[in-house]
Design an enzyme around this catalytic site. Structure first.
Site, mmCIF file in Angstrom:
data_model
loop_
_atom_site.group_PDB
_atom_site.id
_atom_site.type_symbol
_atom_site.label_atom_id
_atom_site.label_comp_id
_atom_site.label_asym_id
_atom_site.label_seq_id
_atom_site.Cartn_x
_atom_site.Cartn_y
_atom_site.Cartn_z
ATOM 1 N N LYS A 1 0.864 -1.188 0.000
ATOM 2 C CA LYS A 1 0.000 0.000 0.000
ATOM 3 C C LYS A 1 0.890 1.223 0.000
ATOM 4 O O LYS A 1 2.023 1.182 0.501
ATOM 5 C CB LYS A 1 -0.885 0.013 1.251
ATOM 6 C CG LYS A 1 -2.128 0.858 1.089
ATOM 7 C CD LYS A 1 -3.191 0.084 0.336
ATOM 8 C CE LYS A 1 -4.411 0.914 0.049
ATOM 9 N NZ LYS A 1 -5.480 0.104 -0.560
ATOM 10 N N GLY B 1 -22.938 4.551 2.192
ATOM 11 C CA GLY B 1 -22.072 4.960 1.095
ATOM 12 C C GLY B 1 -22.831 4.862 -0.210
ATOM 13 O O GLY B 1 -23.729 4.005 -0.375
ATOM 14 N N GLY C 1 -20.756 5.621 -3.210
ATOM 15 C CA GLY C 1 -19.639 5.904 -4.114
ATOM 16 C C GLY C 1 -19.443 4.735 -5.063
ATOM 17 O O GLY C 1 -20.386 3.967 -5.330
ATOM 18 N N ASN C 2 -18.234 4.562 -5.533
ATOM 19 C CA ASN C 2 -17.970 3.542 -6.548
ATOM 20 C C ASN C 2 -18.477 2.160 -6.137
ATOM 21 O O ASN C 2 -19.174 1.486 -6.909
ATOM 22 C CB ASN C 2 -16.460 3.508 -6.861
ATOM 23 C CG ASN C 2 -16.119 2.379 -7.807
ATOM 24 O OD1 ASN C 2 -15.634 1.337 -7.393
ATOM 25 N ND2 ASN C 2 -16.409 2.546 -9.084
HETATM 26 P P1 NAD Z 1 -15.988 6.599 -2.735
HETATM 27 O O1 NAD Z 1 -15.125 7.710 -2.290
HETATM 28 O O2 NAD Z 1 -16.310 6.448 -4.188
HETATM 29 O O3 NAD Z 1 -17.395 6.638 -1.961
HETATM 30 C C1 NAD Z 1 -17.486 6.749 -0.568
HETATM 31 C C2 NAD Z 1 -18.947 6.950 -0.209
HETATM 32 O O4 NAD Z 1 -19.055 7.004 1.211
HETATM 33 C C3 NAD Z 1 -19.544 8.255 -0.738
HETATM 34 O O5 NAD Z 1 -20.862 8.044 -1.145
HETATM 35 C C4 NAD Z 1 -19.515 9.153 0.494
HETATM 36 O O6 NAD Z 1 -20.527 10.154 0.436
HETATM 37 C C5 NAD Z 1 -19.803 8.151 1.583
HETATM 38 N N1 NAD Z 1 -19.386 8.603 2.916
HETATM 39 C C6 NAD Z 1 -18.232 9.208 3.261
HETATM 40 N N2 NAD Z 1 -18.245 9.492 4.576
HETATM 41 C C7 NAD Z 1 -19.420 9.052 5.056
HETATM 42 C C8 NAD Z 1 -20.025 9.051 6.332
HETATM 43 N N3 NAD Z 1 -19.411 9.553 7.402
HETATM 44 N N4 NAD Z 1 -21.261 8.512 6.453
HETATM 45 C C9 NAD Z 1 -21.895 7.994 5.388
HETATM 46 N N5 NAD Z 1 -21.388 7.976 4.155
HETATM 47 C C10 NAD Z 1 -20.156 8.494 3.993
HETATM 48 O O7 NAD Z 1 -15.304 5.284 -2.178
HETATM 49 P P2 NAD Z 1 -15.417 3.809 -2.715
HETATM 50 O O8 NAD Z 1 -14.389 3.585 -3.774
HETATM 51 O O9 NAD Z 1 -16.834 3.475 -2.992
HETATM 52 O O10 NAD Z 1 -14.903 2.990 -1.440
HETATM 53 C C11 NAD Z 1 -15.734 2.753 -0.315
HETATM 54 C C12 NAD Z 1 -15.032 1.788 0.628
HETATM 55 O O11 NAD Z 1 -14.723 0.594 -0.073
HETATM 56 C C13 NAD Z 1 -13.711 2.266 1.219
HETATM 57 O O12 NAD Z 1 -13.568 1.671 2.493
HETATM 58 C C14 NAD Z 1 -12.678 1.665 0.264
HETATM 59 O O13 NAD Z 1 -11.411 1.520 0.886
HETATM 60 C C15 NAD Z 1 -13.319 0.325 0.014
HETATM 61 N N6 NAD Z 1 -12.878 -0.330 -1.217
HETATM 62 C C16 NAD Z 1 -13.003 0.266 -2.426
HETATM 63 C C17 NAD Z 1 -12.595 -0.400 -3.573
HETATM 64 C C18 NAD Z 1 -12.777 0.197 -4.946
HETATM 65 O O14 NAD Z 1 -12.425 -0.477 -5.920
HETATM 66 N N7 NAD Z 1 -13.320 1.382 -5.075
HETATM 67 C C19 NAD Z 1 -12.016 -1.676 -3.480
HETATM 68 C C20 NAD Z 1 -11.921 -2.279 -2.236
HETATM 69 C C21 NAD Z 1 -12.348 -1.596 -1.106
#
Ligand code: NAD
Length: 428
Positions: free
Chosen positions: A107, A219, A221-222
């Site tokens: 990482k 959440g 997001g992605n």
């Molecule tokens: P992102 O930044 O695209 O989305 C995050 C989401 O969480 C957003 O909708 C945001 O508004 C919401 N959020 C942030 N703070 C918040 C809070 N206090 N309360 C409620 N909602 C809140 O992130 P992502 O890529 O969707 O990743 C989300 C999680 O999944 C993270 O823990 C990341 O490490 C993990 N993850 C992501 C991937 C990937 O490929 N994107 C892979 C493995 C793990």
């Protein structure tokens, strides 16, 4: 445990120690695997657009590479710490191992806030990170990827700097590149879809029909977006999603008891995963406080926002109706709350299995890049489903055979594979 005292590295080590005891891991292997094998901490001077020079702190931590080159993202965050990077590098080792891809765990991070930097400053920062690491990363050593606040544009600048230093084209050095510039089709959907492949399998084991189940997400997001879309396409009902609102500096839960339309929500969400409140109201959503997502009478909870979100403060607010928790985010449940969930007998798909679809697709990207031959999207998603399903099945089998909680079963598989690799290499 309060949010401020939460240390992800201590959490990662506590989880490791627990399973090391279960499998009776010898002392030397334990000592080797409970900490990273290699760490790089360095400074990156960047000439800013206003003529000043700012010094940023960067990290790359390689937890273990016995099963293959280290693999893991690079986080851009103002509060990035060495311990966060250590924990995440360790989780990457287990994640790659549990889905059985030939990669180790790593990482990286830079203490910065790209939201307050110009594009040119960000480019210089990315190139600076590579200049500090060019000799200790690479397609056969350590393969970075995007993470929080880093994206495909950053990856391409990093690739360009790496190729300039090494004098050649090495598209397999980094993943998360734009499609058409070495990226893989299906990567955007991969993590969210992977979550739902495991949910689909878990529901079969629980004797539930997906099309008769309901879910609540934290959440949007992605990860949550594509998980919600696939869940709905397979016939499930998304009751609520919770996301952060940067204007109000708090989160809200958006709910529709007869089912939200996940695809429609995609049209009113910004690139940071914030849903537009006014448009949500127009769509007939109720807007509830941030904590409401966890209290819904649904069958499935999918925390897919941040770490440390389910704690002793709110774990008992989880409805009795909830039968399955699928951890889309990394580390969303803290150790104490995990005990409560374990005792209540709620079925859990643990994070490093549940959200491994992202790294699995990154591995596919690396394979395609190294071969300079790219697959169709259907092929990528079909291979992803196969990998996720067989990893889930192997974990469930281990859990059943040894009467283990799913998190422990996933750890048993992951740690055993890495322990075997370090032994076969003669390291221990
Ligand atoms: P992102 O930044 O695209 O989305 C995050 C989401 O969480 C957003 O909708 C945001 O508004 C919401 N959020 C942030 N703070 C918040 C809070 N206090 N309360 C409620 N909602 C809140 O992130 P992502 O890529 O969707 O990743 C989300 C999680 O999944 C993270 O823990 C990341 O490490 C993990 N993850 C992501 C991937 C990937 O490929 N994107 C892979 C493995 C793990």
């Amino acid at each position: 445990m309060t949010v401020s005292s939460y240390n992800p590295y201590e959490n990662a080590q506590a989880q490791f120690d627990r399973v090391a005891r279960i499998i009776g891991l010898d002392q030397a292997t334990c000592a080797l695997l409970r900490q990273p094998m290699r760490e790089f901490h360095f400074t990156i001077p960047v000439h800013m657009d206003d003529g000043s020079t700012k010094i940023f702190n960067g990290y790359r931590i390689q937890h273990n590479d016995a099963r293959g080159p280290a693999k893991g993202g690079i986080r851009f965050h103002p509060h990035e710490t060495a311990d966060t990077v250590r924990a995440l590098s360790m989780w990457m080792t287990w994640k790659c191992s549990v889905v059985d891809i030939p990669l180790g765990g790593g990482k990286g991070g830079i203490v910065c806030d790209p939201r307050n930097m110009t594009e040119n400053e960000q480019e210089r920062l990315c190139r600076g990170w590579i200049r500090q690491l060019a000799k200790v990363v690479g397609p056969v050593i350590d393969v970075p990827a995007p993470d929080v606040m880093s994206n495909s544009k950053h990856m391409l600048w990093m690739l360009d700097e790496f190729e300039t230093i090494h004098g050649g084209r090495y598209p397999g050095f980094i993943t998360g590149k734009p499609v058409g510039m070495g990226g893989s089709l299906g990567r955007t959907e991969a993590t969210g879809y992977g979550v739902i492949y495991t949910v689909r399998e878990a529901l079969k084991d629980l004797g539930l029909k997906l099309e008769e189940t309901t879910a609540s997400f934290q959440g949007f997001g992605n990860v949550a977006q594509y998980a919600a879309v696939l869940f709905q396409r397979l016939g499930g009902k998304v009751i609520s999603v919770c996301c952060w609102d940067n204007n109000d500096k708090k989160a809200y839960t958006y709910r529709k008891l007869d089912g939200l339309n996940a695809e429609a929500l995609l049209t009113i969400v910004d690139s940071f995963g914030t849903i537009n409140k006014e448009k949500a109201l127009e769509m007939g959503c109720e807007i509830l406080p941030q904590g409401a997502w966890i209290e819904q009478d649904v069958d499935i909870l999918i925390p897919a926002a941040l770490e440390n979100q389910i704690t002793l403060d709110n774990v008992n607010k989880i409805s009795k109706q909830v039968k399955l928790i699928a951890e889309g985010a990394n580390g969303p449940i803290n150790t104490d709350a995990d005990e409560v969930i374990r005792e209540r007998g709620v079925f859990l798909v643990p994070d490093f299995l549940c959200n491994a679809g992202g790294v699995t697709c990154s591995y596919f990207e690396q394979v395609q890049s190294n071969n300079n031959y790219y697959w169709e999207k259907d092929e990528v998603l079909q291979k992803l489903d196969q990998k996720m399903t067989s990893a889930y099945r192997a974990t469930k089998e281990t859990a059943d055979k040894n009467k283990l909680y799913m998190r422990d079963a996933a750890y048993v598989i992951a740690i055993n594979r890495v322990a075997q690799a370090v032994k076969m290499r003669g390291w221990v």
